[in-house]
Design an enzyme around this catalytic site. Structure first.
Site, mmCIF file in Angstrom:
data_model
loop_
_atom_site.group_PDB
_atom_site.id
_atom_site.type_symbol
_atom_site.label_atom_id
_atom_site.label_comp_id
_atom_site.label_asym_id
_atom_site.label_seq_id
_atom_site.Cartn_x
_atom_site.Cartn_y
_atom_site.Cartn_z
ATOM 1 N N ALA A 130 -10.095 3.054 -5.917
ATOM 2 C CA ALA A 130 -8.812 2.356 -5.899
ATOM 3 C C ALA A 130 -9.100 0.870 -6.000
ATOM 4 O O ALA A 130 -9.375 0.203 -5.010
ATOM 5 C CB ALA A 130 -8.049 2.680 -4.617
ATOM 6 N N LYS A 136 -13.731 -6.012 -4.286
ATOM 7 C CA LYS A 136 -13.210 -5.039 -5.250
ATOM 8 C C LYS A 136 -13.984 -5.125 -6.567
ATOM 9 O O LYS A 136 -14.244 -4.112 -7.211
ATOM 10 C CB LYS A 136 -11.721 -5.278 -5.485
ATOM 11 C CG LYS A 136 -10.845 -4.908 -4.300
ATOM 12 C CD LYS A 136 -10.758 -3.390 -4.114
ATOM 13 C CE LYS A 136 -9.706 -3.012 -3.082
ATOM 14 N NZ LYS A 136 -9.544 -1.551 -2.954
ATOM 15 N N ARG A 185 3.097 -8.461 3.282
ATOM 16 C CA ARG A 185 3.362 -8.541 1.851
ATOM 17 C C ARG A 185 4.847 -8.818 1.594
ATOM 18 O O ARG A 185 5.689 -8.689 2.473
ATOM 19 C CB ARG A 185 2.898 -7.261 1.151
ATOM 20 C CG ARG A 185 1.387 -7.242 1.012
ATOM 21 C CD ARG A 185 0.906 -6.014 0.315
ATOM 22 N NE ARG A 185 1.096 -4.831 1.146
ATOM 23 C CZ ARG A 185 0.964 -3.586 0.688
ATOM 24 N NH1 ARG A 185 0.676 -3.373 -0.572
ATOM 25 N NH2 ARG A 185 1.124 -2.571 1.513
ATOM 26 N N TYR A 245 -23.319 3.575 -10.787
ATOM 27 C CA TYR A 245 -23.563 4.984 -10.448
ATOM 28 C C TYR A 245 -23.262 5.883 -11.638
ATOM 29 O O TYR A 245 -23.974 6.861 -11.899
ATOM 30 C CB TYR A 245 -22.748 5.407 -9.216
ATOM 31 C CG TYR A 245 -23.541 5.198 -7.941
ATOM 32 C CD1 TYR A 245 -24.334 6.222 -7.435
ATOM 33 C CD2 TYR A 245 -23.544 3.970 -7.283
ATOM 34 C CE1 TYR A 245 -25.090 6.040 -6.293
ATOM 35 C CE2 TYR A 245 -24.291 3.768 -6.146
ATOM 36 C CZ TYR A 245 -25.070 4.803 -5.648
ATOM 37 O OH TYR A 245 -25.828 4.610 -4.535
ATOM 38 N N THR A 256 2.609 -2.588 -5.665
ATOM 39 C CA THR A 256 3.306 -1.312 -5.495
ATOM 40 C C THR A 256 4.148 -1.383 -4.230
ATOM 41 O O THR A 256 3.796 -2.088 -3.283
ATOM 42 C CB THR A 256 2.275 -0.174 -5.392
ATOM 43 O OG1 THR A 256 1.493 -0.155 -6.578
ATOM 44 C CG2 THR A 256 2.939 1.180 -5.226
ATOM 45 N N TYR A 279 -11.814 -10.384 -0.522
ATOM 46 C CA TYR A 279 -11.141 -9.191 -1.042
ATOM 47 C C TYR A 279 -11.422 -9.012 -2.532
ATOM 48 O O TYR A 279 -11.831 -7.942 -2.984
ATOM 49 C CB TYR A 279 -9.637 -9.305 -0.783
ATOM 50 C CG TYR A 279 -8.857 -8.098 -1.242
ATOM 51 C CD1 TYR A 279 -8.965 -6.888 -0.551
ATOM 52 C CD2 TYR A 279 -8.031 -8.152 -2.355
ATOM 53 C CE1 TYR A 279 -8.260 -5.771 -0.968
ATOM 54 C CE2 TYR A 279 -7.328 -7.041 -2.776
ATOM 55 C CZ TYR A 279 -7.439 -5.855 -2.083
ATOM 56 O OH TYR A 279 -6.738 -4.760 -2.507
#
Ligand code: UDP
Length: 200
Positions: free
Chosen positions: A3, A38, A75, A48, A64, A34
């Protein structure tokens, strides 16, 4: 399935954002931990896949919203709705000219499930391209809740991205014609009802 996030694009210099844009992130700013975490997660996921042959998928999730967001998570959607329902002024950061594009949660989940079932190995944006300024968004929440709240302008956080809108051309192609089907206003009505119940 990783995600990931539209934050990998940082304060983007390309608009709307396509998956092949590498982004504009301030590594030492307050959002840096952050964003870089990510970005590193994407890097290690691809490593990987390439080195160890692990089957991976990466979804870059854009803003979202929907029922069951935490009221106090800071938020903009829970902030504005809770403020409107309490009759408090909506806190617009900066002049509100920065843009975001909000996706209703069921559309996001459908996109994620389709990506899991696909064989697409590189990142895919999932979000709703319906873009608006934060000020327009505040006015929309005021209208939909019917509140008498006004707007209170607060300082803009450091490195707050000025624009954000997903280019979902790739998602449409590799996710079998997926695209958002819930209009933002309809999603907001459902979310406002949820928060009304919570605050009652
Ligand atoms: N924002 C705002 N008032 C608030 C909370 C957020 O004006 O009470 C703004 C924030 O500065 C940003 C946008 O709304 O421009 C979206 O903020 P959020 O934290 O929801 O998500 P992100 O910045 O990660 O897109």
């Amino acid at each position: 399935m990783l995600a990931s996030t539209s934050e990998v694009y940082g304060d983007p210099l390309v608009h709307p954002q396509k998956e092949d844009y590498w982004g504009n992130v301030n590594p030492i700013g307050p959002r840096g931990v952050y964003d870089e975490a990510k970005r590193f997660a994407e890097a290690i996921t691809m490593a990987y896949q390439r080195t160890h042959g692990v089957q991976t998928r990466i979804v870059r999730i854009f803003n979202t919203f929907g029922p069951r967001m935490r009221q106090e998570d800071g938020r903009v959607v829970p902030n504005f709705i809770a403020q409107a329902l309490r009759g408090e002024n909506l806190t617009v950061f900066g002049d509100g000219s920065q843009t975001r594009s909000f996706c209703y949660v069921t559309d996001l989940v459908e996109g994620i499930l389709r990506l899991l079932r696909s064989d697409h190995p590189t990142p895919v944006n999932v979000g709703n391209p319906h873009e608006m300024t934060v000020l327009q968004f505040a006015k929309l929440i005021i209208e939909l809740t019917g509140t008498r709240s006004g707007i209170a302008y607060k300082p803009l956080p450091v490195d707050d991205p000025k624009v954000r809108q997903p280019d979902i051309t790739l998602a449409r192609r590799v996710l079998g014609g997926w695209e958002p089907v819930v209009p933002v206003e309809e999603g907001l009505r459902r979310t406002i009802e949820y928060f009304r119940g919570k605050l009652a």
